[in-house]
Design an enzyme around this catalytic site. Structure first.
Site, PDB file in Angstrom:
ATOM      1  N   TYR A 140       0.854  -1.202   0.000  1.00 45.65           N
ATOM      2  CA  TYR A 140       0.000   0.000   0.000  1.00 45.65           C
ATOM      3  C   TYR A 140       0.877   1.234   0.000  1.00 45.65           C
ATOM      4  O   TYR A 140       1.823   1.320   0.778  1.00 45.65           O
ATOM      5  CB  TYR A 140      -0.926   0.031   1.221  1.00 45.65           C
ATOM      6  CG  TYR A 140      -2.370  -0.016   0.790  1.00 45.65           C
ATOM      7  CD1 TYR A 140      -2.894   1.036   0.048  1.00 45.65           C
ATOM      8  CD2 TYR A 140      -3.195  -1.100   1.075  1.00 45.65           C
ATOM      9  CE1 TYR A 140      -4.200   0.999  -0.404  1.00 45.65           C
ATOM     10  CE2 TYR A 140      -4.489  -1.149   0.630  1.00 45.65           C
ATOM     11  CZ  TYR A 140      -4.997  -0.087  -0.109  1.00 45.65           C
ATOM     12  OH  TYR A 140      -6.278  -0.130  -0.562  1.00 45.65           O
ATOM     13  N   GLU A 175      -0.430   4.831  -0.644  1.00 47.86           N
ATOM     14  CA  GLU A 175      -1.179   6.068  -0.928  1.00 47.86           C
ATOM     15  C   GLU A 175      -0.273   7.280  -0.737  1.00 47.86           C
ATOM     16  O   GLU A 175       0.478   7.348   0.245  1.00 47.86           O
ATOM     17  CB  GLU A 175      -2.401   6.170  -0.012  1.00 47.86           C
ATOM     18  CG  GLU A 175      -3.531   5.282  -0.493  1.00 47.86           C
ATOM     19  CD  GLU A 175      -4.808   5.457   0.306  1.00 47.86           C
ATOM     20  OE1 GLU A 175      -4.826   6.252   1.261  1.00 47.86           O
ATOM     21  OE2 GLU A 175      -5.787   4.782  -0.022  1.00 47.86           O
ATOM     22  N   ASP A 215      -4.980  14.037 -25.597  1.00 47.70           N
ATOM     23  CA  ASP A 215      -5.153  12.644 -25.170  1.00 47.70           C
ATOM     24  C   ASP A 215      -4.400  11.772 -26.183  1.00 47.70           C
ATOM     25  O   ASP A 215      -4.888  11.501 -27.275  1.00 47.70           O
ATOM     26  CB  ASP A 215      -6.650  12.306 -25.144  1.00 47.70           C
ATOM     27  CG  ASP A 215      -6.917  10.856 -24.759  1.00 47.70           C
ATOM     28  OD1 ASP A 215      -5.973  10.039 -24.774  1.00 47.70           O
ATOM     29  OD2 ASP A 215      -8.084  10.527 -24.461  1.00 47.70           O
ATOM     30  N   THR A 272      -2.526   6.206 -22.356  1.00 44.12           N
ATOM     31  CA  THR A 272      -2.446   4.866 -21.778  1.00 44.12           C
ATOM     32  C   THR A 272      -1.055   4.321 -22.072  1.00 44.12           C
ATOM     33  O   THR A 272      -0.400   4.735 -23.032  1.00 44.12           O
ATOM     34  CB  THR A 272      -3.493   3.916 -22.376  1.00 44.12           C
ATOM     35  OG1 THR A 272      -3.432   4.007 -23.795  1.00 44.12           O
ATOM     36  CG2 THR A 272      -4.890   4.242 -21.906  1.00 44.12           C
ATOM     37  N   LYS A 327      -0.966   0.657 -25.238  1.00 41.85           N
ATOM     38  CA  LYS A 327      -1.308   0.569 -26.665  1.00 41.85           C
ATOM     39  C   LYS A 327       0.012   0.588 -27.459  1.00 41.85           C
ATOM     40  O   LYS A 327       0.799  -0.334 -27.328  1.00 41.85           O
ATOM     41  CB  LYS A 327      -2.263   1.697 -27.052  1.00 41.85           C
ATOM     42  CG  LYS A 327      -3.621   1.600 -26.318  1.00 41.85           C
ATOM     43  CD  LYS A 327      -4.601   2.632 -26.803  1.00 41.85           C
ATOM     44  CE  LYS A 327      -5.979   2.467 -26.192  1.00 41.85           C
ATOM     45  NZ  LYS A 327      -6.140   3.191 -24.905  1.00 41.85           N
ATOM     46  N   ARG A 381      -0.983  -2.501 -18.735  1.00 39.67           N
ATOM     47  CA  ARG A 381      -2.267  -1.811 -18.794  1.00 39.67           C
ATOM     48  C   ARG A 381      -2.287  -0.681 -17.767  1.00 39.67           C
ATOM     49  O   ARG A 381      -2.117  -0.931 -16.575  1.00 39.67           O
ATOM     50  CB  ARG A 381      -3.357  -2.834 -18.465  1.00 39.67           C
ATOM     51  CG  ARG A 381      -4.762  -2.429 -18.723  1.00 39.67           C
ATOM     52  CD  ARG A 381      -5.595  -3.660 -19.003  1.00 39.67           C
ATOM     53  NE  ARG A 381      -5.215  -4.205 -20.285  1.00 39.67           N
ATOM     54  CZ  ARG A 381      -5.674  -3.750 -21.462  1.00 39.67           C
ATOM     55  NH1 ARG A 381      -6.555  -2.769 -21.502  1.00 39.67           N
ATOM     56  NH2 ARG A 381      -5.267  -4.280 -22.587  1.00 39.67           N
TER      57      ARG A 381
HETATM   58  N1  DSN Z   1     -11.472   3.132 -26.665  1.00 33.39           N
HETATM   59  C1  DSN Z   1     -10.620   2.039 -26.361  1.00 33.39           C
HETATM   60  C2  DSN Z   1      -9.894   1.628 -27.588  1.00 33.39           C
HETATM   61  O1  DSN Z   1      -9.330   2.480 -28.281  1.00 33.39           O
HETATM   62  O2  DSN Z   1      -9.895   0.445 -27.885  1.00 33.39           O
HETATM   63  C3  DSN Z   1      -9.723   2.375 -25.305  1.00 33.39           C
HETATM   64  O3  DSN Z   1     -10.391   3.006 -24.276  1.00 33.39           O
END
Ligand code: DSN
Length: 434
Positions: free
Chosen positions: A60, A62, A213, A239, A242, A248
């Site tokens: 933990y 935080e 984003d 993210t 990808k 993830r």
């Molecule tokens: N929208 C999803 C994708 O691009 O597959 C990810 O959140």
């Protein structure tokens, strides 16, 4: 087929839970014998897998390094600092927050850091490629903030002047009319480069903040294949799983001026304890993305998507926005077969071992559950070692599958061809059993 993880310790440690061990083995088989063309997926390295499966999950923590609400965080502080420093160096950013559990959390935290509830956000229309967190009525984002949107230009048959490209006149017009506090660039289904500079100019012209984003192109930006929004946008969210090929999760970059607001918005604003095992895996991925080989990878991802797109055009599909400049290919199925929906295409391709997702296309007459489009991505199979020649083969296989969709024998034969193709490009060769 033997599990690709058969020689790794993972199976052995799971002997006490044969049900989960079996499911992991089956998923390993699926991932290594079918084509992974979902544009938001990738194959992490074994080192990323090892870190995300590590004992750091027990801790933990935080708070932030040096300011935790629990004892025993000496090592964890080093892990999180390492991840933050590597990420800052990778993108040349002043501040990094590596705690967001996902891209949606990163976006929510960024909105929270920059805005008051009820403020107006200008973002891309969902049915033109925007993300759920860019103001879907089903998302908490639209309940807290007021969203207005911009879209892409009309479709065009002129190869020299492709349509379905972000319409900056529209972005500017809506911005002047609605006076948003924040303009968001970024998409979930858009195959072109997103240039951050025109967004910055428009944001400045109306006194708005600018958020980029970068969930989809983060790896292409890190690998030098796309322009970087870092230093142009006030906040960059993305993210890590990808094109960036990490575990993830999510991350946020911003200026030193916004560091405190962003950190407070993530914790305690939105999340509790950070996932330090995932943060360790992010640190591994950030170091991998800084290697010269990652630049080669990013360039190959783009070349592979272009080859896949060309092959699919030959098969009779129309590419939304007339081509691709990133890892995505967005197909309009209607030129191939007016009756074929995205839902049916996705299901048939699944049976042939070709994994992708249906997607709405700009001004889609069908619902988001049915759709007239398919979204494909090149990031994962490029990691597995495939090149433009394999991408052209995949385009042909997709055409054959969808033409022969009512013929079970034809689909079974394609499934066998897909398996043969995948066996030559194992995603985890160093973990493969004998
Ligand atoms: N929208 C999803 C994708 O691009 O597959 C990810 O959140």
């Amino acid at each position: 087929m033997t599990s690709p993880f058969a020689a790794s310790p993972f199976d052995e440690w799971l002997t006490a839970d044969p049900e989960v061990a079996r499911l992991l083995g089956e998923e390993a088989e699926r991932q290594s014998t079918t084509l992974q063309l979902i544009a938001s997926e990738n194959f992490t390295s074994p080192a990323v897998l090892a870190a995300s499966g590590s004992i750091l999950t027990n801790k933990y923590a935080e708070g932030y390094p040096g300011r935790r609400y629990y004892g025993g965080n000496q090592i964890v502080d080093e892990v999180e600092d390492l991840a933050r420093e590597r990420l800052k160096a990778l993108f040349g950013a002043e501040h990094a927050n590596v705690q967001p559990h996902a891209g949606a959390n990163a976006n929510l935290a960024a909105y929270q850091a920059l805005l008051e509830p009820g403020d107006t956000i200008l973002a891309m229309r969902l049915d033109h490629g925007g993300h759920l967190t860019h103001g879907s009525p089903a998302s908490i984002t639209s309940k807290v903030w007021r969203f207005v949107s911009y879209g892409v230009s009309a479709a065009s048959d002129d190869p020299d002047k492709p349509g379905e490209i972000i319409d900056f006149d529209q972005v500017s017009d809506v911005a002047k009319r609605e006076r948003p506090k924040l303009i968001v660039a970024g998409s979930t289904a858009y195959a072109r480069i997103i240039d951050p500079l025109p967004f910055r100019e428009i944001a400045d012209s109306v006194g708005a903040r600018f958020m980029f984003d970068a969930a989809h192109p983060a790896g292409l930006i890190a690998g030098g294949a796309h322009p970087s929004p870092v230093g142009v946008a006030d906040v960059v969210t993305f993210t890590t799983h990808k094109t960036l090929r990490g575990p993830r999760g999510g991350a946020i970059l911003c200026s030193a001026e916004l560091a405190k607001a962003v950190d407070s918005a993530v914790f305690p604003g939105l999340q509790g304890g950070p996932l330090e095992h995932v943060i360790a895996a992010k640190a591994v991925a950030f170091a991998e993305a800084a290697l010269p080989s990652f630049r080669t990878y990013a360039a190959q991802v783009v070349a592979n998507a272009a080859a896949l797109g060309e092959s699919l055009t030959t098969e009779g599909f129309r590419l939304v926005s007339g081509g691709t400049e990133n890892h995505q290919v967005l197909l309009d199925l209607r030129t191939f077969d007016a009756e074929l929906t995205g839902k049916v295409a996705q299901e048939v391709l699944d049976r042939a071992g070709i994994t992708c997702n249906r997607n709405t296309i700009p001004d889609d007459p069908r619902s988001p559950f049915i759709t007239s489009g398919l979204r494909l991505g090149s990031a994962a199979q490029t990691t597995a070692g495939m090149g433009t020649s394999e991408m052209r083969t995949i385009g042909t296989l997709i055409g054959r599958t969808l033409r022969g969709r009512d013929d079970d024998q034809a689909i079974a034969a394609i499934r066998a061809e897909v398996r043969d193709l995948c066996v030559g490009f194992p995603p985890y060769p160093t973990l493969a059993g004998t």
